[in-house]
Every structure is written in structure tokens, then in C-alpha cells.
Design an enzyme around this catalytic site. Structure first.
Site, short mmCIF file in Angstrom:
data_model
loop_
_atom_site.label_atom_id
_atom_site.label_comp_id
_atom_site.label_asym_id
_atom_site.label_seq_id
_atom_site.Cartn_x
_atom_site.Cartn_y
_atom_site.Cartn_z
N ARG A 96 1.96 -1.24 -15.12
CA ARG A 96 0.84 -2.18 -15.02
C ARG A 96 -0.40 -1.56 -15.66
O ARG A 96 -0.87 -0.51 -15.23
CB ARG A 96 0.55 -2.50 -13.55
N HIS A 141 1.53 1.84 -10.30
CA HIS A 141 2.18 1.11 -11.40
C HIS A 141 1.64 1.58 -12.76
O HIS A 141 2.38 1.58 -13.75
CB HIS A 141 1.93 -0.39 -11.25
N ASP A 148 8.34 -3.14 -8.92
CA ASP A 148 8.46 -4.13 -7.85
C ASP A 148 9.71 -4.94 -8.13
O ASP A 148 9.88 -5.48 -9.24
CB ASP A 148 7.24 -5.06 -7.82
N GLU A 210 5.14 -2.40 1.54
CA GLU A 210 5.65 -3.42 0.62
C GLU A 210 7.14 -3.21 0.42
O GLU A 210 7.56 -2.23 -0.22
CB GLU A 210 4.92 -3.35 -0.73
N HIS A 213 8.34 -2.48 -3.35
CA HIS A 213 7.62 -1.49 -4.15
C HIS A 213 8.30 -0.12 -4.09
O HIS A 213 8.40 0.48 -3.02
CB HIS A 213 6.18 -1.41 -3.63
#
Length: 277
Positions: A96, A141, A148, A210, A213
Site C-alpha cells: 500500500r 502494508h 489482507d 484484524e 491482516h
């Protein structure tokens, strides 16, 4: 979502002025997941409007999942085990860009921008997203080895790959998304444990808040945050053609699915691959 990481003096940001995607070159260690493991499904929501901010996210010009090569190879090992048992991985996000994280931060500070509240954070006050740890100024990320994802299985009746029921959707801001939340039981808990078991066996570590994740424990860039776009033009190594092939695995055909686009596939009946609780 972004995991909290306050960083240190050793943290580095690899970035530069905004340029055409073909002019921004990633390090050679970054690869497209579809080139390494083409049977993995992709549901990259940040390049479209179906995400928690309700619009395409800066830095995602293409429906692509990029990871460091070690993370992609480890994910390939997970996919091989699942695929042999009639399942498949489905990735939501990988690498990301920092610019995307910055947009999430700006969105979180704008308390008037809440069109997706009912779907993604109905029980959370948006003003508490930073305090509660749902949004942070840095994300693992951006280091390139966090992914994810979920697991899907072939639906005999629908003829489509269907995500296993994990109790919540991806990017759902709520304590119910905590991987081992005791309120999530039965088949939903077993599904989470299945994902956790196969990912940990391949060297990934789960973020407890999460269920989707996971970060490669031996990530190659633990202190570096990158900011090139999620685009093939940013990769220095292209492992195969720009279009992922339709692979044949044990005489099994599989077609990649993006977002709301689903294609039929034929697979063998899954064999049991479920951890007991």
C-alpha cells in the site's frame, strides 16, 4: 485499515514527486502476486469505490496486488496447499503506497465525510478512529510484505468461488473483526482458524485486531515505507505477461475474479482441511 506503527529514527520513506506510473520504478524485489501465484483471486477494492472511504484511493490505478518476492513466494505456498484441497486465497490488498495511507488519515480527520459508516463502522465514532487504532499515519502494508486476504471455496450450486464466512467483512471497523473475538464462534471461528493456521505455517503473523491482516515475519524491509503506485509500470521485473494465464492445476480451471465480477470455475470436491476448536 492501517495497523499502528509509530516507527523509529531508522524508518525511511522511499517516495518522490507525483509522476506517470511508468516513470516510478519499484525495487526489483517487488512482484505482482498474479505472476507468482496466478490462481489466487483478487478483490482489490481500493482501486474502485467499494471501500470504507467510498471512492478510489490515491495510488491504486490498477486492480493489482503487489508484494515483496519473499512474501509472494510464501503466499504461493499457502495457495498450493489450499488449492489442492479445493479452496483458494482471495487477496484484498498487499503493498500500500504511503500516499494511500495519507489519504486514509485525511479522510479520518474529515468528520463530515461518512457515507460508508453504516457498512464499515456502524458502531464506531469516526472521531475515535485514531484513538482506537483503526487508522494510523504509517501502515505495515507500505513495507511490502503485509497482505489482507481471505479464503474462498467453490460453490457447487452457484458454480462460483464464494468467500468463507468470517463473521465480518474485510475492513469492518469493530471488535468483531478481532481474530479471536470470543463472540465469533462456530463455523465462522473455524474459518478464521483455518486461515490463521495455513498463513502461520508459511511464516506469516496475524494482526490480532484484524482477522484478514498478515505480515511475513521475516519481511525484507521492516523499517522502510514505500510510495510507488500499485501499477505494473512501477515494477522493475515483470514475471510473465500483463495478463495472468488461466492455469490448469490437476485438470482444474480457474478464472480470476475482481470485485463484483465473478466467473464460473470447475474444481474437484474439497477434502477436509479444518482445524478443530
Amino acid at each position: 485499515m492501517t495497523d499502528v506503527n509509530n516507527g523509529s529514527t531508522a524508518d525511511r520513506l522511499i517516495s518522490g514527486p507525483t509522476r506517470a506510473v511508468g516513470e516510478v520504478k519499484a525495487l526489483a524485489e517487488f512482484v505482482a502476486v498474479s505472476d507468482i501465484a496466478p490462481t489466487i483471486l483478487h478483490d482489490v477494492r481500493y482501486c474502485v469505490g467499494g471501500n470504507f472511504i467510498g471512492r478510489p484511493v490515491n495510488g491504486y490505478p490498477e486492480r493489482l496486488c503487489i508484494l515483496t518476492r519473499p512474501a509472494a513466494e510464501a503466499l504461493k505456498a499457502v495457495q498450493s496447499e489450499l488449492w489442492a484441497n479445493g479452496y483458494t486465497l482471495k487477496v484484498y490488498d498487499g503493498y500500500r503506497p504511503q500516499r494511500a495511507v495519507d489519504e486514509f488519515v485525511a479522510w479520518a480527520k474529515d468528520l463530515d465525510d461518512q457515507p460508508m459508516k453504516v457498512e464499515y463502522y456502524p458502531g464506531v465514532d469516526k472521531g475515535q478512529l485514531f484513538t482506537d487504532g483503526y487508522i494510523a499515519e504509517k501502515s505495515g502494508h507500505s513495507r511490502g510484505s503485509t497482505v489482507d486476504l481471505t479464503i474462498a471455496e467453490y460453490g457447487e450450486e452457484t458454480g462460483e468461488w464464494e468467500s468463507l464466512d468470517m463473521g465480518t467483512d474485510f475492513d469492518f471497523f469493530d471488535v468483531l473483526s478481532h481474530t479471536m473475538n470470543p463472540e465469533v464462534g462456530g463455523q465462522q471461528r473455524r474459518n478464521r482458524l483455518l486461515l490463521k493456521t495455513v498463513m502461520e505455517a508459511a511464516g506469516f503473523v496475524n494482526l490480532p485486531v484484524e482477522w484478514w491482516h498478515y505480515t511475513l515475519q521475516s519481511e525484507p524491509y521492516p523499517d522502510t515505507y514505500f510510495d510507488f503506485p500499485v501499477a505494473r509500470g512501477a515494477l522493475t521485473q515483470q514475471n510473465g505477461s500483463s495478463k495472468s494465464p488461466r492455469p490448469v492445476v490437476r485438470q482444474t480451471t480457474h478464472s480470476t475474479s475482481y470485485g463484483n465480477t465473478r466467473e464460473k470455475a470447475a474444481v474437484s470436491r474439497p477434502r477436509p482441511l479444518r482445524p478443530s476448536v
